[in-house]
Design an enzyme around this catalytic site. Structure first.
Site, PDB file in Angstrom:
ATOM      1  N   TYR A  10      37.353  48.630  12.166  1.00 57.79           N
ATOM      2  CA  TYR A  10      38.745  48.295  11.792  1.00 57.79           C
ATOM      3  C   TYR A  10      39.507  49.500  11.231  1.00 57.79           C
ATOM      4  O   TYR A  10      40.623  49.787  11.674  1.00 57.79           O
ATOM      5  CB  TYR A  10      38.807  47.180  10.737  1.00 57.79           C
ATOM      6  CG  TYR A  10      38.451  45.792  11.196  1.00 57.79           C
ATOM      7  CD1 TYR A  10      38.214  45.492  12.533  1.00 57.79           C
ATOM      8  CD2 TYR A  10      38.360  44.752  10.258  1.00 57.79           C
ATOM      9  CE1 TYR A  10      37.876  44.209  12.917  1.00 57.79           C
ATOM     10  CE2 TYR A  10      38.032  43.467  10.639  1.00 57.79           C
ATOM     11  CZ  TYR A  10      37.785  43.194  11.968  1.00 57.79           C
ATOM     12  OH  TYR A  10      37.458  41.928  12.326  1.00 57.79           O
ATOM     13  N   LYS A  43      36.498  37.308  25.512  1.00 57.16           N
ATOM     14  CA  LYS A  43      36.252  36.545  26.739  1.00 57.16           C
ATOM     15  C   LYS A  43      36.334  35.044  26.490  1.00 57.16           C
ATOM     16  O   LYS A  43      36.963  34.300  27.226  1.00 57.16           O
ATOM     17  CB  LYS A  43      34.820  36.884  27.184  1.00 57.16           C
ATOM     18  CG  LYS A  43      34.722  37.289  28.591  1.00 57.16           C
ATOM     19  CD  LYS A  43      33.395  37.909  28.950  1.00 57.16           C
ATOM     20  CE  LYS A  43      32.163  37.459  28.201  1.00 57.16           C
ATOM     21  NZ  LYS A  43      30.995  38.310  28.469  1.00 57.16           N
ATOM     22  N   HIS A  53      35.317  29.439   6.466  1.00 55.87           N
ATOM     23  CA  HIS A  53      35.832  28.181   7.035  1.00 55.87           C
ATOM     24  C   HIS A  53      35.820  27.038   6.014  1.00 55.87           C
ATOM     25  O   HIS A  53      36.827  26.377   5.797  1.00 55.87           O
ATOM     26  CB  HIS A  53      35.002  27.756   8.245  1.00 55.87           C
ATOM     27  CG  HIS A  53      34.938  28.798   9.340  1.00 55.87           C
ATOM     28  ND1 HIS A  53      35.955  29.672   9.591  1.00 55.87           N
ATOM     29  CD2 HIS A  53      33.969  29.088  10.260  1.00 55.87           C
ATOM     30  CE1 HIS A  53      35.622  30.456  10.609  1.00 55.87           C
ATOM     31  NE2 HIS A  53      34.415  30.130  11.029  1.00 55.87           N
ATOM     32  N   ALA A  61      38.127  44.166  24.447  1.00 52.14           N
ATOM     33  CA  ALA A  61      38.445  43.239  25.538  1.00 52.14           C
ATOM     34  C   ALA A  61      37.232  42.798  26.341  1.00 52.14           C
ATOM     35  O   ALA A  61      37.259  41.754  26.987  1.00 52.14           O
ATOM     36  CB  ALA A  61      39.456  43.884  26.471  1.00 52.14           C
ATOM     37  N   SER A  62      36.148  43.613  26.316  1.00 53.48           N
ATOM     38  CA  SER A  62      35.020  43.204  27.147  1.00 53.48           C
ATOM     39  C   SER A  62      33.987  42.434  26.329  1.00 53.48           C
ATOM     40  O   SER A  62      32.942  42.055  26.831  1.00 53.48           O
ATOM     41  CB  SER A  62      34.384  44.437  27.808  1.00 53.48           C
ATOM     42  OG  SER A  62      34.098  45.402  26.822  1.00 53.48           O
ATOM     43  N   ARG A 103      37.288  13.589  10.131  1.00 56.14           N
ATOM     44  CA  ARG A 103      36.381  14.279  11.063  1.00 56.14           C
ATOM     45  C   ARG A 103      37.177  15.340  11.811  1.00 56.14           C
ATOM     46  O   ARG A 103      38.068  15.018  12.595  1.00 56.14           O
ATOM     47  CB  ARG A 103      35.735  13.271  12.014  1.00 56.14           C
ATOM     48  CG  ARG A 103      34.624  13.930  12.829  1.00 56.14           C
ATOM     49  CD  ARG A 103      33.692  12.913  13.473  1.00 56.14           C
ATOM     50  NE  ARG A 103      34.423  12.128  14.443  1.00 56.14           N
ATOM     51  CZ  ARG A 103      34.360  10.805  14.569  1.00 56.14           C
ATOM     52  NH1 ARG A 103      33.572  10.092  13.781  1.00 56.14           N
ATOM     53  NH2 ARG A 103      35.051  10.177  15.476  1.00 56.14           N
ATOM     54  N   LYS A 162      36.252   4.013   4.569  1.00 50.65           N
ATOM     55  CA  LYS A 162      35.225   2.979   4.417  1.00 50.65           C
ATOM     56  C   LYS A 162      35.633   2.112   3.246  1.00 50.65           C
ATOM     57  O   LYS A 162      35.885   2.620   2.144  1.00 50.65           O
ATOM     58  CB  LYS A 162      33.870   3.615   4.136  1.00 50.65           C
ATOM     59  CG  LYS A 162      33.294   4.301   5.361  1.00 50.65           C
ATOM     60  CD  LYS A 162      31.903   4.794   5.079  1.00 50.65           C
ATOM     61  CE  LYS A 162      31.241   5.305   6.327  1.00 50.65           C
ATOM     62  NZ  LYS A 162      30.461   4.325   7.042  1.00 50.65           N
TER      63      LYS A 162
HETATM   64  C1  BG6 Z   1      32.320  30.932  14.020  1.00 53.41           C
HETATM   65  C2  BG6 Z   1      30.912  31.240  13.649  1.00 53.41           C
HETATM   66  O1  BG6 Z   1      33.222  31.494  13.105  1.00 53.41           O
HETATM   67  O2  BG6 Z   1      32.501  29.521  14.043  1.00 53.41           O
HETATM   68  C3  BG6 Z   1      29.924  30.567  14.575  1.00 53.41           C
HETATM   69  O3  BG6 Z   1      30.713  32.647  13.676  1.00 53.41           O
HETATM   70  C4  BG6 Z   1      30.204  29.095  14.709  1.00 53.41           C
HETATM   71  O4  BG6 Z   1      28.597  30.768  14.130  1.00 53.41           O
HETATM   72  C5  BG6 Z   1      31.687  28.855  14.986  1.00 53.41           C
HETATM   73  O5  BG6 Z   1      29.419  28.587  15.767  1.00 53.41           O
HETATM   74  C6  BG6 Z   1      32.022  27.382  14.913  1.00 53.41           C
HETATM   75  O6  BG6 Z   1      33.339  27.173  15.319  1.00 53.41           O
HETATM   76  P1  BG6 Z   1      33.772  25.739  15.861  1.00 53.41           P
HETATM   77  O7  BG6 Z   1      35.243  25.877  16.067  1.00 53.41           O
HETATM   78  O8  BG6 Z   1      32.993  25.484  17.094  1.00 53.41           O
HETATM   79  O9  BG6 Z   1      33.414  24.775  14.764  1.00 53.41           O
END
Ligand code: BG6
Length: 482
Positions: A130, A20, A249, A14-15, A368, A378
Protein backbone atom coordinates in the site's frame (compact mmCIF):
# COMPACT_ATOMS: atom_id res chain seq x y z
CA UNK A 1 -25.89 16.78 -8.93
CA UNK A 2 -24.44 13.98 -11.05
CA UNK A 3 -20.83 14.59 -11.88
CA UNK A 4 -19.90 14.72 -15.51
CA UNK A 5 -16.63 13.89 -17.16
CA UNK A 6 -14.43 10.92 -17.45
CA UNK A 7 -14.34 8.18 -14.89
CA UNK A 8 -11.29 5.91 -14.81
CA UNK A 9 -11.40 2.92 -12.53
CA UNK A 10 -8.01 1.39 -11.96
CA UNK A 11 -7.88 -2.05 -10.37
CA UNK A 12 -4.41 -2.68 -8.96
CA UNK A 13 -3.70 -6.34 -8.39
CA UNK A 14 -5.89 -7.08 -11.39
CA UNK A 15 -4.72 -10.65 -11.83
CA UNK A 16 -5.31 -11.60 -8.19
CA UNK A 17 -8.13 -13.49 -6.56
CA UNK A 18 -10.01 -10.59 -5.03
CA UNK A 19 -10.08 -8.64 -8.29
CA UNK A 20 -11.24 -11.68 -10.25
CA UNK A 21 -13.87 -12.85 -7.81
CA UNK A 22 -15.18 -9.60 -6.35
CA UNK A 23 -14.01 -6.36 -7.93
CA UNK A 24 -14.53 -7.08 -11.64
CA UNK A 25 -17.86 -8.89 -11.15
CA UNK A 26 -19.10 -5.93 -9.06
CA UNK A 27 -18.02 -3.52 -11.80
CA UNK A 28 -19.74 -5.71 -14.36
CA UNK A 29 -23.03 -5.60 -12.48
CA UNK A 30 -22.78 -1.84 -12.10
CA UNK A 31 -22.16 -1.63 -15.82
CA UNK A 32 -25.21 -3.77 -16.62
CA UNK A 33 -27.37 -1.50 -14.48
CA UNK A 34 -26.17 1.59 -16.33
CA UNK A 35 -23.98 3.03 -13.57
CA UNK A 36 -20.85 2.89 -15.69
CA UNK A 37 -21.83 4.51 -19.02
CA UNK A 38 -19.36 3.43 -21.71
CA UNK A 39 -19.05 6.97 -23.06
CA UNK A 40 -17.58 8.12 -19.73
CA UNK A 41 -15.94 5.10 -18.19
CA UNK A 42 -12.77 3.18 -18.74
CA UNK A 43 -11.41 0.42 -16.58
CA UNK A 44 -7.73 -0.35 -16.20
CA UNK A 45 -6.19 -3.46 -14.75
CA UNK A 46 -2.69 -3.12 -13.34
CA UNK A 47 -0.45 -5.89 -12.03
CA UNK A 48 3.07 -7.24 -12.29
CA UNK A 49 2.25 -10.16 -14.60
CA UNK A 50 3.06 -9.43 -18.23
CA UNK A 51 -0.11 -10.29 -20.10
CA UNK A 52 -2.13 -8.71 -22.89
CA UNK A 53 -5.50 -6.96 -22.59
CA UNK A 54 -7.16 -10.07 -24.00
CA UNK A 55 -5.44 -12.39 -21.58
CA UNK A 56 -6.73 -10.36 -18.63
CA UNK A 57 -10.21 -10.31 -20.19
CA UNK A 58 -10.09 -14.09 -20.58
CA UNK A 59 -9.02 -14.56 -16.99
CA UNK A 60 -11.91 -12.60 -15.58
CA UNK A 61 -14.68 -13.36 -18.04
CA UNK A 62 -15.62 -16.63 -16.36
CA UNK A 63 -16.31 -14.87 -13.05
CA UNK A 64 -18.58 -12.10 -14.26
CA UNK A 65 -21.91 -13.79 -14.66
CA UNK A 66 -23.44 -15.16 -11.47
CA UNK A 67 -26.82 -16.71 -10.68
CA UNK A 68 -28.22 -13.31 -9.90
CA UNK A 69 -27.24 -11.66 -13.16
CA UNK A 70 -29.49 -12.24 -16.11
CA UNK A 71 -26.97 -10.58 -18.37
CA UNK A 72 -26.62 -11.94 -21.85
CA UNK A 73 -23.15 -12.68 -23.11
CA UNK A 74 -23.14 -9.62 -25.36
CA UNK A 75 -23.05 -7.50 -22.17
CA UNK A 76 -20.02 -9.47 -21.07
CA UNK A 77 -18.11 -8.81 -24.24
CA UNK A 78 -19.07 -5.11 -24.31
CA UNK A 79 -17.97 -4.76 -20.70
CA UNK A 80 -14.69 -6.53 -21.35
CA UNK A 81 -13.96 -4.08 -24.15
CA UNK A 82 -13.86 -1.29 -21.57
CA UNK A 83 -10.92 -2.94 -19.86
CA UNK A 84 -7.31 -2.21 -20.66
CA UNK A 85 -4.33 -3.80 -19.00
CA UNK A 86 -1.04 -2.21 -17.97
CA UNK A 87 1.74 -4.20 -16.37
CA UNK A 88 4.31 -2.83 -13.99
CA UNK A 89 5.79 -3.19 -10.58
CA UNK A 90 4.27 -1.71 -7.42
CA UNK A 91 7.23 0.39 -6.45
CA UNK A 92 8.81 1.73 -9.62
CA UNK A 93 8.00 4.86 -11.57
CA UNK A 94 7.88 3.33 -15.02
CA UNK A 95 4.68 1.31 -14.74
CA UNK A 96 2.80 4.15 -13.09
CA UNK A 97 4.00 6.63 -15.70
CA UNK A 98 2.66 4.31 -18.40
CA UNK A 99 -0.57 3.92 -16.48
CA UNK A 100 -0.95 7.67 -16.22
CA UNK A 101 -0.36 8.05 -19.95
CA UNK A 102 -3.03 5.45 -20.71
CA UNK A 103 -5.53 7.11 -18.39
CA UNK A 104 -4.83 10.54 -19.88
CA UNK A 105 -5.18 9.13 -23.39
CA UNK A 106 -8.56 7.76 -22.51
CA UNK A 107 -9.61 11.04 -20.90
CA UNK A 108 -8.74 12.93 -24.06
CA UNK A 109 -10.27 10.33 -26.36
CA UNK A 110 -13.57 10.46 -24.51
CA UNK A 111 -13.53 14.12 -25.39
CA UNK A 112 -15.15 14.89 -22.13
CA UNK A 113 -12.66 17.24 -20.66
CA UNK A 114 -15.28 19.93 -20.69
CA UNK A 115 -16.08 17.93 -17.61
CA UNK A 116 -13.83 16.81 -14.84
CA UNK A 117 -11.58 13.81 -14.54
CA UNK A 118 -12.32 11.24 -11.88
CA UNK A 119 -9.78 8.60 -10.99
CA UNK A 120 -10.63 5.74 -8.70
CA UNK A 121 -7.76 3.47 -7.65
CA UNK A 122 -8.85 0.15 -6.20
CA UNK A 123 -6.02 -1.55 -4.32
CA UNK A 124 -6.82 -5.26 -4.52
CA UNK A 125 -3.38 -5.86 -3.06
CA UNK A 126 -1.67 -7.00 0.12
CA UNK A 127 -1.15 -4.14 2.59
CA UNK A 128 2.63 -4.52 2.43
CA UNK A 129 2.59 -2.68 -0.92
CA UNK A 130 0.00 0.00 0.00
CA UNK A 131 2.57 2.65 0.96
CA UNK A 132 4.65 2.31 -2.20
CA UNK A 133 1.60 2.10 -4.46
CA UNK A 134 0.08 5.17 -2.82
CA UNK A 135 3.35 7.05 -3.26
CA UNK A 136 3.44 6.16 -6.95
CA UNK A 137 -0.17 7.19 -7.48
CA UNK A 138 0.42 10.45 -5.66
CA UNK A 139 3.52 11.19 -7.71
CA UNK A 140 2.40 10.13 -11.19
CA UNK A 141 -1.27 9.39 -11.49
CA UNK A 142 -3.32 12.11 -9.85
CA UNK A 143 -6.18 13.82 -11.63
CA UNK A 144 -4.68 16.71 -13.57
CA UNK A 145 -7.75 18.28 -15.08
CA UNK A 146 -8.02 21.92 -14.15
CA UNK A 147 -11.75 21.57 -14.58
CA UNK A 148 -12.11 19.67 -11.36
CA UNK A 149 -12.69 16.04 -10.48
CA UNK A 150 -10.98 13.89 -7.94
CA UNK A 151 -8.60 11.04 -7.15
CA UNK A 152 -9.72 8.44 -4.63
CA UNK A 153 -8.20 5.25 -3.34
CA UNK A 154 -9.97 2.17 -2.07
CA UNK A 155 -8.11 -0.11 0.32
CA UNK A 156 -8.99 -3.56 1.54
CA UNK A 157 -8.36 -5.39 4.75
CA UNK A 158 -6.19 -6.65 6.38
CA UNK A 159 -5.28 -3.07 7.18
CA UNK A 160 -2.35 -3.89 9.44
CA UNK A 161 -1.80 -6.76 11.88
CA UNK A 162 -2.23 -4.86 15.12
CA UNK A 163 -2.53 -1.36 16.47
CA UNK A 164 1.09 -0.42 15.80
CA UNK A 165 1.27 -1.64 12.22
CA UNK A 166 -2.17 -0.24 11.33
CA UNK A 167 -1.26 3.18 12.71
CA UNK A 168 2.02 3.11 10.83
CA UNK A 169 0.18 2.28 7.60
CA UNK A 170 -2.44 4.94 8.27
CA UNK A 171 0.14 7.62 8.87
CA UNK A 172 2.09 6.72 5.73
CA UNK A 173 -1.03 6.85 3.58
CA UNK A 174 -2.32 9.86 5.50
CA UNK A 175 0.72 11.86 4.38
CA UNK A 176 -0.22 11.21 0.75
CA UNK A 177 -4.02 11.39 0.75
CA UNK A 178 -6.62 13.23 2.79
CA UNK A 179 -9.19 11.23 4.71
CA UNK A 180 -12.04 12.09 2.27
CA UNK A 181 -9.97 10.50 -0.51
CA UNK A 182 -9.47 7.20 1.35
CA UNK A 183 -12.13 4.49 1.29
CA UNK A 184 -11.36 1.58 3.66
CA UNK A 185 -13.63 -1.24 2.62
CA UNK A 186 -15.25 -3.61 5.05
CA UNK A 187 -17.59 -5.51 2.77
CA UNK A 188 -19.94 -6.38 5.64
CA UNK A 189 -20.99 -2.74 5.62
CA UNK A 190 -22.32 -3.30 2.10
CA UNK A 191 -24.65 -6.15 3.05
CA UNK A 192 -28.36 -5.43 2.80
CA UNK A 193 -29.25 -6.42 6.34
CA UNK A 194 -26.29 -4.64 7.84
CA UNK A 195 -27.38 -1.46 6.08
CA UNK A 196 -30.88 -2.10 7.35
CA UNK A 197 -29.73 -1.91 10.98
CA UNK A 198 -29.94 1.87 11.14
CA UNK A 199 -33.48 1.88 9.77
CA UNK A 200 -34.54 -0.92 12.02
CA UNK A 201 -33.24 0.70 15.15
CA UNK A 202 -34.07 4.32 14.54
CA UNK A 203 -37.20 4.23 12.39
CA UNK A 204 -39.22 1.87 14.58
CA UNK A 205 -40.95 2.91 17.75
CA UNK A 206 -41.05 -0.75 18.82
CA UNK A 207 -37.36 -0.97 19.46
CA UNK A 208 -36.64 2.41 21.01
CA UNK A 209 -37.66 1.59 24.60
CA UNK A 210 -36.45 -2.01 24.48
CA UNK A 211 -32.95 -1.62 23.08
CA UNK A 212 -30.98 -1.49 26.32
CA UNK A 213 -29.75 -3.54 29.24
CA UNK A 214 -33.05 -3.26 31.12
CA UNK A 215 -34.59 -5.55 28.51
CA UNK A 216 -31.81 -7.21 26.59
CA UNK A 217 -29.85 -10.01 28.26
CA UNK A 218 -27.16 -10.62 25.68
CA UNK A 219 -26.36 -10.11 22.00
CA UNK A 220 -24.67 -12.64 19.76
CA UNK A 221 -23.03 -11.79 16.46
CA UNK A 222 -22.14 -14.99 14.70
CA UNK A 223 -20.25 -15.91 11.55
CA UNK A 224 -19.95 -19.54 10.50
CA UNK A 225 -18.53 -21.09 7.39
CA UNK A 226 -18.91 -24.73 6.46
CA UNK A 227 -15.60 -24.84 4.63
CA UNK A 228 -12.01 -24.45 5.77
CA UNK A 229 -9.24 -22.25 4.49
CA UNK A 230 -8.91 -24.16 1.23
CA UNK A 231 -6.43 -22.49 -1.08
CA UNK A 232 -5.90 -19.56 1.31
CA UNK A 233 -3.99 -21.32 4.08
CA UNK A 234 -0.87 -19.20 3.60
CA UNK A 235 -2.73 -15.91 3.99
CA UNK A 236 -5.02 -17.18 6.70
CA UNK A 237 -2.29 -18.60 8.88
CA UNK A 238 -0.64 -15.21 9.10
CA UNK A 239 -3.84 -13.55 10.26
CA UNK A 240 -6.22 -16.01 11.93
CA UNK A 241 -9.96 -15.76 12.47
CA UNK A 242 -9.88 -12.72 14.78
CA UNK A 243 -8.11 -10.52 12.24
CA UNK A 244 -9.93 -12.10 9.30
CA UNK A 245 -13.50 -11.76 10.57
CA UNK A 246 -13.99 -10.52 14.13
CA UNK A 247 -11.88 -7.37 14.45
CA UNK A 248 -13.42 -5.99 11.27
CA UNK A 249 -16.69 -7.52 10.03
CA UNK A 250 -18.27 -8.52 13.34
CA UNK A 251 -17.07 -5.45 15.19
CA UNK A 252 -18.59 -3.20 12.52
CA UNK A 253 -21.89 -5.01 12.97
CA UNK A 254 -21.60 -4.60 16.75
CA UNK A 255 -21.16 -0.84 16.31
CA UNK A 256 -24.39 -0.57 14.36
CA UNK A 257 -26.29 -2.68 16.87
CA UNK A 258 -24.97 -0.78 19.88
CA UNK A 259 -24.50 2.84 18.78
CA UNK A 260 -26.60 5.78 19.85
CA UNK A 261 -28.80 7.58 17.36
CA UNK A 262 -26.65 9.77 15.10
CA UNK A 263 -27.48 13.45 14.75
CA UNK A 264 -28.27 12.86 11.08
CA UNK A 265 -27.47 10.41 8.31
CA UNK A 266 -24.34 12.31 7.34
CA UNK A 267 -21.40 9.88 7.17
CA UNK A 268 -19.45 11.80 9.80
CA UNK A 269 -22.34 11.76 12.24
CA UNK A 270 -22.76 8.01 11.87
CA UNK A 271 -19.07 7.32 12.14
CA UNK A 272 -18.77 9.56 15.22
CA UNK A 273 -21.29 7.33 16.99
CA UNK A 274 -19.54 4.13 15.92
CA UNK A 275 -16.22 5.38 17.26
CA UNK A 276 -17.83 6.10 20.63
CA UNK A 277 -19.02 2.49 20.88
CA UNK A 278 -15.56 1.15 20.10
CA UNK A 279 -13.93 3.47 22.59
CA UNK A 280 -16.32 2.26 25.30
CA UNK A 281 -15.41 -1.42 24.96
CA UNK A 282 -13.70 -2.74 28.09
CA UNK A 283 -10.48 -4.80 27.89
CA UNK A 284 -11.15 -8.41 26.92
CA UNK A 285 -10.72 -10.93 29.73
CA UNK A 286 -8.83 -14.18 28.98
CA UNK A 287 -11.57 -16.22 30.60
CA UNK A 288 -14.07 -14.73 28.14
CA UNK A 289 -12.26 -16.06 25.09
CA UNK A 290 -12.39 -19.53 23.55
CA UNK A 291 -10.13 -20.28 20.62
CA UNK A 292 -10.32 -23.30 18.34
CA UNK A 293 -8.51 -24.84 15.40
CA UNK A 294 -10.18 -27.45 13.22
CA UNK A 295 -8.52 -30.83 12.90
CA UNK A 296 -6.91 -31.10 9.49
CA UNK A 297 -6.10 -27.39 9.23
CA UNK A 298 -2.37 -28.09 9.48
CA UNK A 299 -2.56 -30.67 6.68
CA UNK A 300 -2.65 -27.75 4.26
CA UNK A 301 0.90 -27.65 2.84
CA UNK A 302 0.95 -23.83 3.11
CA UNK A 303 0.24 -23.99 6.87
CA UNK A 304 3.19 -24.61 9.24
CA UNK A 305 3.04 -27.96 11.08
CA UNK A 306 2.92 -26.34 14.51
CA UNK A 307 0.63 -23.45 13.69
CA UNK A 308 -1.40 -22.18 16.65
CA UNK A 309 -3.51 -19.88 14.50
CA UNK A 310 -7.17 -19.98 15.57
CA UNK A 311 -9.74 -20.85 12.92
CA UNK A 312 -12.50 -20.37 15.48
CA UNK A 313 -13.01 -17.85 18.25
CA UNK A 314 -15.69 -16.78 20.68
CA UNK A 315 -14.96 -13.50 22.40
CA UNK A 316 -17.16 -11.57 24.81
CA UNK A 317 -17.08 -7.80 24.59
CA UNK A 318 -18.63 -5.44 27.14
CA UNK A 319 -19.55 -1.90 26.29
CA UNK A 320 -19.10 0.35 29.28
CA UNK A 321 -21.86 2.90 28.96
CA UNK A 322 -25.33 3.66 30.26
CA UNK A 323 -27.17 1.65 27.64
CA UNK A 324 -25.18 -1.57 27.67
CA UNK A 325 -22.82 -3.55 29.83
CA UNK A 326 -24.56 -6.72 28.64
CA UNK A 327 -22.36 -9.35 26.98
CA UNK A 328 -21.86 -8.97 23.25
CA UNK A 329 -20.76 -12.42 22.18
CA UNK A 330 -18.77 -12.41 18.93
CA UNK A 331 -18.28 -15.80 17.41
CA UNK A 332 -16.63 -16.81 14.14
CA UNK A 333 -15.42 -20.08 12.77
CA UNK A 334 -14.26 -21.88 9.66
CA UNK A 335 -15.06 -25.52 8.87
CA UNK A 336 -18.18 -25.60 11.03
CA UNK A 337 -21.48 -27.37 10.50
CA UNK A 338 -23.21 -24.56 8.59
CA UNK A 339 -22.71 -21.33 6.67
CA UNK A 340 -24.51 -18.48 8.33
CA UNK A 341 -24.05 -14.94 9.59
CA UNK A 342 -26.57 -13.59 12.05
CA UNK A 343 -27.26 -11.27 14.94
CA UNK A 344 -29.24 -12.69 17.86
CA UNK A 345 -30.61 -10.25 20.38
CA UNK A 346 -31.85 -12.19 23.36
CA UNK A 347 -34.26 -10.54 25.78
CA UNK A 348 -34.55 -11.12 29.52
CA UNK A 349 -37.17 -13.38 31.02
CA UNK A 350 -40.60 -11.98 31.76
CA UNK A 351 -40.76 -11.00 35.43
CA UNK A 352 -43.45 -12.83 37.41
CA UNK A 353 -43.96 -15.46 34.72
CA UNK A 354 -47.47 -16.89 35.33
CA UNK A 355 -47.24 -19.31 32.39
CA UNK A 356 -44.06 -21.03 33.53
CA UNK A 357 -42.85 -20.77 29.95
CA UNK A 358 -39.25 -19.97 30.82
CA UNK A 359 -38.06 -23.42 29.78
CA UNK A 360 -39.53 -23.01 26.32
CA UNK A 361 -37.17 -20.20 25.52
CA UNK A 362 -36.83 -16.47 25.61
CA UNK A 363 -37.89 -13.70 23.31
CA UNK A 364 -35.21 -13.37 20.74
CA UNK A 365 -34.86 -11.11 17.74
CA UNK A 366 -32.77 -12.62 14.98
CA UNK A 367 -31.36 -10.79 11.97
CA UNK A 368 -29.99 -13.23 9.44
CA UNK A 369 -27.46 -11.48 7.23
CA UNK A 370 -26.92 -14.56 5.06
CA UNK A 371 -27.82 -16.87 3.49
CA UNK A 372 -31.49 -16.01 2.75
CA UNK A 373 -31.75 -12.61 4.40
CA UNK A 374 -34.42 -12.56 7.08
CA UNK A 375 -35.51 -11.06 10.38
CA UNK A 376 -37.59 -12.97 12.82
CA UNK A 377 -38.78 -12.58 16.34
CA UNK A 378 -39.15 -15.56 18.60
CA UNK A 379 -42.07 -15.07 20.89
CA UNK A 380 -44.51 -16.99 23.05
CA UNK A 381 -48.03 -17.67 21.84
CA UNK A 382 -50.88 -19.78 23.12
CA UNK A 383 -50.67 -23.26 21.68
CA UNK A 384 -53.69 -23.30 19.35
CA UNK A 385 -56.33 -25.64 20.72
CA UNK A 386 -58.47 -26.23 23.73
CA UNK A 387 -55.70 -26.20 26.32
CA UNK A 388 -54.19 -23.08 27.80
CA UNK A 389 -50.58 -23.89 27.11
CA UNK A 390 -47.79 -21.87 25.54
CA UNK A 391 -45.45 -22.51 22.65
CA UNK A 392 -42.60 -20.57 21.11
CA UNK A 393 -43.32 -19.29 17.63
CA UNK A 394 -41.97 -16.72 15.16
CA UNK A 395 -42.96 -13.48 13.51
CA UNK A 396 -41.03 -13.94 10.35
CA UNK A 397 -39.90 -11.48 7.69
CA UNK A 398 -38.14 -13.52 5.10
CA UNK A 399 -36.81 -11.29 2.32
CA UNK A 400 -37.17 -13.89 -0.39
CA UNK A 401 -40.88 -14.17 0.27
CA UNK A 402 -41.64 -10.58 1.10
CA UNK A 403 -39.58 -8.98 -1.68
CA UNK A 404 -40.04 -11.46 -4.48
CA UNK A 405 -38.42 -10.33 -7.68
CA UNK A 406 -36.20 -7.77 -5.94
CA UNK A 407 -32.51 -8.40 -6.50
CA UNK A 408 -30.39 -7.73 -3.49
CA UNK A 409 -27.13 -6.16 -4.65
CA UNK A 410 -23.78 -7.66 -3.76
CA UNK A 411 -21.90 -5.83 -1.02
CA UNK A 412 -19.01 -4.90 -3.30
CA UNK A 413 -21.30 -3.50 -5.96
CA UNK A 414 -22.94 -1.12 -3.53
CA UNK A 415 -19.67 -0.05 -1.96
CA UNK A 416 -17.92 0.63 -5.26
CA UNK A 417 -20.88 2.75 -6.32
CA UNK A 418 -20.52 4.69 -3.06
CA UNK A 419 -16.87 5.36 -3.80
CA UNK A 420 -17.81 6.78 -7.20
CA UNK A 421 -20.52 8.91 -5.61
CA UNK A 422 -18.22 10.05 -2.82
CA UNK A 423 -20.32 8.67 0.02
CA UNK A 424 -18.16 7.49 2.92
CA UNK A 425 -20.97 6.39 5.22
CA UNK A 426 -20.24 2.70 4.76
CA UNK A 427 -16.48 2.94 5.00
CA UNK A 428 -14.23 2.77 8.03
CA UNK A 429 -12.70 6.04 9.21
CA UNK A 430 -9.13 6.19 10.47
CA UNK A 431 -10.04 6.74 14.13
CA UNK A 432 -12.58 3.91 13.92
CA UNK A 433 -9.93 1.55 12.63
CA UNK A 434 -7.57 2.58 15.41
CA UNK A 435 -10.21 2.00 18.06
CA UNK A 436 -11.00 -1.43 16.57
CA UNK A 437 -7.35 -2.46 16.75
CA UNK A 438 -7.06 -1.14 20.30
CA UNK A 439 -9.71 -3.62 21.41
CA UNK A 440 -8.07 -6.71 19.95
CA UNK A 441 -4.35 -6.01 19.95
CA UNK A 442 -3.55 -7.23 23.51
CA UNK A 443 -5.39 -10.52 22.86
CA UNK A 444 -3.77 -10.95 19.45
CA UNK A 445 -0.32 -10.42 20.91
CA UNK A 446 -0.98 -13.06 23.54
CA UNK A 447 -2.01 -15.51 20.84
CA UNK A 448 0.98 -14.61 18.65
CA UNK A 449 3.30 -15.17 21.61
CA UNK A 450 1.87 -18.64 22.14
CA UNK A 451 0.34 -17.66 25.50
CA UNK A 452 -3.12 -18.76 24.40
CA UNK A 453 -3.68 -21.84 22.32
CA UNK A 454 -6.63 -23.01 20.27
CA UNK A 455 -8.63 -26.09 21.26
CA UNK A 456 -8.89 -28.67 18.45
CA UNK A 457 -12.38 -29.25 17.04
CA UNK A 458 -13.71 -31.59 14.45
CA UNK A 459 -14.28 -30.10 11.00
CA UNK A 460 -18.02 -29.96 10.33
CA UNK A 461 -18.91 -29.61 14.03
CA UNK A 462 -20.26 -26.69 16.11
CA UNK A 463 -16.72 -25.83 17.22
CA UNK A 464 -15.20 -26.54 20.65
CA UNK A 465 -17.73 -27.46 23.37
CA UNK A 466 -16.01 -24.87 25.60
CA UNK A 467 -17.48 -22.13 23.38
CA UNK A 468 -21.03 -23.29 24.15
CA UNK A 469 -20.17 -23.36 27.84
CA UNK A 470 -18.89 -19.79 27.64
CA UNK A 471 -22.11 -18.76 25.92
CA UNK A 472 -24.16 -20.26 28.69
CA UNK A 473 -22.03 -18.55 31.32
CA UNK A 474 -22.63 -15.28 29.54
CA UNK A 475 -26.35 -15.83 30.02
CA UNK A 476 -27.38 -17.12 26.61
CA UNK A 477 -30.26 -19.57 26.76
CA UNK A 478 -30.33 -22.04 23.88
CA UNK A 479 -33.55 -21.82 21.97
CA UNK A 480 -35.18 -24.50 19.94
CA UNK A 481 -33.68 -24.99 16.50
CA UNK A 482 -30.43 -23.16 17.12
C1 BG6 B 1 -13.49 -12.23 4.01
C2 BG6 B 1 -12.61 -13.21 4.71
O1 BG6 B 1 -13.24 -10.92 4.45
O2 BG6 B 1 -14.85 -12.56 4.27
C3 BG6 B 1 -12.92 -14.64 4.31
O3 BG6 B 1 -11.25 -12.92 4.41
C4 BG6 B 1 -14.39 -14.94 4.45
O4 BG6 B 1 -12.17 -15.55 5.08
C5 BG6 B 1 -15.23 -13.84 3.80
O5 BG6 B 1 -14.65 -16.18 3.84
C6 BG6 B 1 -16.70 -14.02 4.12
O6 BG6 B 1 -17.45 -13.10 3.39
P1 BG6 B 1 -18.99 -13.41 3.10
O7 BG6 B 1 -19.47 -12.17 2.43
O8 BG6 B 1 -19.04 -14.63 2.26
O9 BG6 B 1 -19.61 -13.64 4.45
Amino acid sequence: VPEIGCLSIIVLGASGDLAKKKTFPALFHLYCQGFLPPNEVHIFGYARTKISDDELRNRISGYLVSERSASPSKDVSKFLQLIKYVSGSYDAAEGFQTLDKEISKHETSKNSLEGSSRRLFYLALPPSVYPSVCRMIRRYCMNKSNLGGWTRIVVEKPFGRDLGSAEELSSQIGKLFDEPQIYRIDHYLGKELVQNLLVLRFANRFFLPLWNRDNIDNVQIVFREDFGTEGRGGYFDEYGIIRDIIQNHLLQVLCLVAMEKPVSLKPEHIRDEKVKVLQSVLPIKDEEVVLGQYEGYRDDPTVPDHSNTPTFATVILRIHNERWEVPFILKAGKALNSRKAEIRVQFKDVPGDIFKCKKQGRNEFVIRLQPSEAMYMKLMVKQPGLEMSTVQSELDLSYRQRYQGVTIPEAYERLILDTIRGDQQHFVRRDELKAAWEIFTPLLHRIDNGEMNPIPYQAGSRGPAEADELLEKAGYVQTHGY
